[in-house]
Structures are given as C-alpha cells and as structure tokens.
Scaffold this motif. Structure first.
Motif, PDB file in Angstrom:
ATOM      1  N   ARG A   1     -46.414  14.657   1.112  1.00  0.00           N
ATOM      2  CA  ARG A   1     -47.495  14.101   0.281  1.00  0.00           C
ATOM      3  C   ARG A   1     -47.505  14.666  -1.134  1.00  0.00           C
ATOM      4  O   ARG A   1     -48.081  14.061  -2.034  1.00  0.00           O
ATOM      5  N   THR A   2     -46.888  15.799  -1.345  1.00  0.00           N
ATOM      6  CA  THR A   2     -46.848  16.364  -2.698  1.00  0.00           C
ATOM      7  C   THR A   2     -45.837  15.638  -3.583  1.00  0.00           C
ATOM      8  O   THR A   2     -45.829  15.854  -4.787  1.00  0.00           O
ATOM      9  N   CYS A   3     -45.021  14.787  -2.993  1.00  0.00           N
ATOM     10  CA  CYS A   3     -43.978  14.089  -3.745  1.00  0.00           C
ATOM     11  C   CYS A   3     -44.446  12.781  -4.374  1.00  0.00           C
ATOM     12  O   CYS A   3     -43.712  12.170  -5.139  1.00  0.00           O
ATOM     13  N   TYR A   4     -45.661  12.329  -4.022  1.00  0.00           N
ATOM     14  CA  TYR A   4     -46.170  11.093  -4.608  1.00  0.00           C
ATOM     15  C   TYR A   4     -47.683  11.144  -4.744  1.00  0.00           C
ATOM     16  O   TYR A   4     -48.358  11.925  -4.092  1.00  0.00           O
ATOM     17  N   CYS A   5     -48.188  10.288  -5.632  1.00  0.00           N
ATOM     18  CA  CYS A   5     -49.627  10.144  -5.852  1.00  0.00           C
ATOM     19  C   CYS A   5     -49.984   8.708  -5.485  1.00  0.00           C
ATOM     20  O   CYS A   5     -49.373   7.769  -6.007  1.00  0.00           O
TER      21      CYS A   5
END
Length: 96
Positions: free
Chosen positions: A80-84
């Motif tokens: 989840r830290t790889c996209y917003c």
C-alpha cells in the motif's frame, strides 16, 4: 541504480491488486487500463512513479497514483505504500 520503470502486470501483482500475474496480464490485454489517460492494451507497458492508473476492478473504478516501485511482492502494508488511491482521497475531500 534503482529501477525507474516496471511492467504493468508485474506492478499490479507486486502491490497485490490482483492475485496472479497471468490475471494482471489478461486484464491489461483486454484494455481495462489507462495510464495517464492513455488506453493500454499490453501487459508489458512500463509504469513509473507519478503515473496515474485508472481501471475497473471488482465492480468499482480505481484511480491510483504510483508513488514507488516495489522491489518484491511483500505484505499488504508494504504494498500500500507504493500507491495512493485517488478515488478514496477525492471522496474524503467531498465529506469534509
């Protein structure tokens, strides 16, 4: 030097948006994705941080901005830290 691009199907699988890489390839080749507004019909299209992916998945339209390229298929919290998620961000703005 860190990679600056990654195949679309690999990105989708690494960040756990799809369960398998072949499923990601099939979705991309069916034309379900847009990158920065451009229709995509190939699984090997390169994605980079800053790109916006728009696609329909499981009955909802998702709009994601790529923040980073994952090095592996890790746990959900890492993925989840790889996209917003821009669709959720815009809904939160409307509620305020």
């Amino acid at each position: 030097m860190a990679d600056t691009a990654m195949r679309l199907d690999r990105f989708l699988w690494f960040v756990r948006l799809v369960k398998t890489r072949p499923l990601a390839q099939a979705l991309a080749e069916q034309g379900h994705f847009r990158i920065d507004g451009r229709p995509i019909a190939k699984a090997h299209v390169a994605v980079r941080p800053g790109n916006v992916l728009t696609f329909a998945l499981n009955g909802t339209v998702r709009m994601l901005r790529i923040e980073a390229l994952p090095a592996r298929r890790g746990p959900c919290t890492e993925a989840r830290t790889c996209y917003c998620d821009l669709a959720n961000a815009s809904q939160a703005d409307r509620q305020d």
